[in-house]
Design a protein around this motif. Sequence first.
Motif, mmCIF file in Angstrom:
data_model
loop_
_atom_site.group_PDB
_atom_site.id
_atom_site.type_symbol
_atom_site.label_atom_id
_atom_site.label_comp_id
_atom_site.label_asym_id
_atom_site.label_seq_id
_atom_site.Cartn_x
_atom_site.Cartn_y
_atom_site.Cartn_z
ATOM 1 N N ASP A 1 2.612 -0.334 -4.156
ATOM 2 C CA ASP A 1 3.004 -1.172 -3.026
ATOM 3 C C ASP A 1 4.441 -0.794 -2.661
ATOM 4 O OD1 ASP A 1 4.813 -2.558 -4.695
ATOM 5 O OD2 ASP A 1 3.405 -4.173 -5.089
ATOM 6 N N ILE A 2 4.971 -1.389 -1.602
ATOM 7 C CA ILE A 2 6.262 -0.921 -1.091
ATOM 8 C C ILE A 2 7.404 -1.160 -2.074
ATOM 9 C CG2 ILE A 2 6.831 -3.062 0.153
ATOM 10 C CD1 ILE A 2 7.811 -1.142 2.459
ATOM 11 N N GLU A 3 7.341 -2.250 -2.845
ATOM 12 C CA GLU A 3 8.388 -2.510 -3.829
ATOM 13 C C GLU A 3 8.310 -1.507 -4.982
ATOM 14 O OE1 GLU A 3 6.362 -4.897 -2.681
ATOM 15 O OE2 GLU A 3 7.768 -6.023 -1.406
ATOM 16 N N TRP B 1 7.491 10.869 -6.952
ATOM 17 C CA TRP B 1 6.514 11.045 -8.030
ATOM 18 C C TRP B 1 5.228 11.728 -7.542
ATOM 19 C CZ3 TRP B 1 5.970 7.447 -12.752
ATOM 20 C CH2 TRP B 1 7.227 7.157 -13.278
ATOM 21 N N GLY B 2 5.054 11.820 -6.235
ATOM 22 C CA GLY B 2 3.858 12.472 -5.712
ATOM 23 C C GLY B 2 2.682 11.545 -5.506
ATOM 24 N N HIS B 3 2.962 10.235 -5.397
ATOM 25 C CA HIS B 3 1.891 9.274 -5.167
ATOM 26 C C HIS B 3 2.216 8.397 -3.962
ATOM 27 C CE1 HIS B 3 -0.549 10.395 -8.526
ATOM 28 N NE2 HIS B 3 0.498 10.310 -9.348
ATOM 29 N N GLY B 4 1.161 7.826 -3.369
ATOM 30 C CA GLY B 4 1.287 7.185 -2.082
ATOM 31 C C GLY B 4 1.784 5.761 -2.105
ATOM 32 N N CYS B 5 2.475 5.396 -1.009
ATOM 33 C CA CYS B 5 2.887 4.020 -0.748
ATOM 34 C C CYS B 5 1.883 3.407 0.223
ATOM 35 C CB CYS B 5 4.292 4.002 -0.147
ATOM 36 S SG CYS B 5 4.829 2.377 0.447
ATOM 37 N N LEU B 6 1.367 2.258 -0.108
ATOM 38 C CA LEU B 6 0.326 1.607 0.683
ATOM 39 C C LEU B 6 0.714 1.481 2.156
ATOM 40 C CD1 LEU B 6 -2.320 -0.012 0.969
ATOM 41 C CD2 LEU B 6 -1.039 -2.036 0.256
ATOM 42 N N LYS C 1 -4.471 -7.657 -8.355
ATOM 43 C CA LYS C 1 -3.427 -6.914 -7.653
ATOM 44 C C LYS C 1 -4.030 -6.036 -6.566
ATOM 45 C CE LYS C 1 0.534 -4.967 -6.706
ATOM 46 N NZ LYS C 1 1.579 -5.689 -5.954
ATOM 47 N N ILE C 2 -5.126 -5.361 -6.857
ATOM 48 C CA ILE C 2 -5.760 -4.500 -5.857
ATOM 49 C C ILE C 2 -6.267 -5.335 -4.684
ATOM 50 C CG2 ILE C 2 -7.675 -2.901 -5.438
ATOM 51 C CD1 ILE C 2 -7.350 -1.993 -8.370
ATOM 52 N N ILE D 1 -5.275 -4.976 -0.659
ATOM 53 C CA ILE D 1 -6.210 -4.920 0.466
ATOM 54 C C ILE D 1 -5.788 -5.921 1.535
ATOM 55 C CG2 ILE D 1 -8.597 -5.270 1.222
ATOM 56 C CD1 ILE D 1 -9.483 -4.571 -1.619
ATOM 57 N N ALA D 2 -5.498 -7.139 1.122
ATOM 58 C CA ALA D 2 -5.099 -8.182 2.069
ATOM 59 C C ALA D 2 -3.837 -7.779 2.815
ATOM 60 C CB ALA D 2 -4.893 -9.505 1.336
ATOM 61 N N HIS D 3 -2.872 -7.197 2.113
ATOM 62 C CA HIS D 3 -1.632 -6.758 2.746
ATOM 63 C C HIS D 3 -1.908 -5.654 3.759
ATOM 64 C CE1 HIS D 3 2.594 -5.793 3.248
ATOM 65 N NE2 HIS D 3 2.326 -4.522 2.933
ATOM 66 N N ALA D 4 -2.751 -4.700 3.388
ATOM 67 C CA ALA D 4 -3.080 -3.595 4.292
ATOM 68 C C ALA D 4 -3.767 -4.106 5.555
ATOM 69 C CB ALA D 4 -3.971 -2.585 3.573
ATOM 70 N N ARG D 5 -4.679 -5.040 5.395
ATOM 71 C CA ARG D 5 -5.373 -5.590 6.565
ATOM 72 C C ARG D 5 -4.417 -6.367 7.461
ATOM 73 N NH1 ARG D 5 -10.812 -7.567 3.245
ATOM 74 N NH2 ARG D 5 -11.794 -5.483 3.154
ATOM 75 N N ALA D 6 -3.433 -7.030 6.863
ATOM 76 C CA ALA D 6 -2.429 -7.741 7.656
ATOM 77 C C ALA D 6 -1.593 -6.755 8.468
ATOM 78 C CB ALA D 6 -1.542 -8.578 6.741
#
Length: 321
Positions: free
Chosen positions: A238-240, A248-253, A281-282, A286-291
């Motif tokens: 997540d963003i925090e 690190w080579g991994h994605g931010c939501l 947490k997952i 999802i809820a954050h992404a949909r928002a």
Amino acid sequence: MNTASSSDAESQRPARAAVAEELLAPAGPRSPGPTRLKFWGVRGSIPTPGPTTVQYGGNTSCIEVRADGQIIILDAGTGLRLLGLELVAEFDNQPLDLTLLLTHTHWDHIQGLPFFLPVYKPQNHLRILGYEGARHGLEVVLAGQMESPFFPIGLREVPANVLIEELKEMSFNVGPVRAQACVASHPGKCVGYRLFTSGGSIAFFPDNELPHQDASQNQKMLDFLRGTDVLVMDTQFDIEEYQQHTGWGHGCLDDVVVLALQAEVKRLFLFHHDPNHDDAKISQMIAHARALVAARKGKLQVEAACEGVTVALPAAVRGLS
């Protein structure tokens, strides 16, 4: 009792031969059917079994795609073991013709291979495609994890017909399915794939960080993904959390949702779930992404990759340009 003359027997031989040939034909390209994918492993870095991960799953990266008569496997994490059991049960002793596309050779993307039951059946064919390892050839890397003292049987000793091809070009075909690769932002040699099928296109980037300081690289990714029907992409942080793991080579939501909206992706599946993220947490992610999508008045559908779930693509011919 019915009998047949020698001339009758001669006339029946071609038909019998055709039936025998059909029975012995590889099971992979037999029935085209609709394009669909199934998640067998969705976790990142290391398997996480236990009561807090039962909803989304704890096995590492592995997706099965069935399209245009092909069975294509994306990555060989620990989810590959379950896929192998399912394939053997479904096709019984029929020969299987399978293609495995590897994004890279970090452990969580290859450790299921030694436990993939179809490679222990001599009638099966497995074609492994990928790009060179970080410092060694693809075959050396894959065979190395099965050498003594790490594993009791070597990759070159398995009964199945295993062909390992190190790709040089970024575009190739798996039967009638057109595939394109794109370099991902991740340590070592790592790519993502986009498959163009008669039912739509699927893009797979299990390990990827969207670089904030490289606009040209982001534009390249945007162009590569534009109009994708199903995008499966690394959203480990997540963003925090991402503030503590930049580089690190991994994605931010948040970054991935914005990218998917800009690329006019139809469906986004969050992937490479952090081993420290439980089901709750997952679900929050999802809820954050949909928002985020709703705030931008977008049409993007967002879900989290969930072990055992099958996703069907529409039958209409799309995404073939």
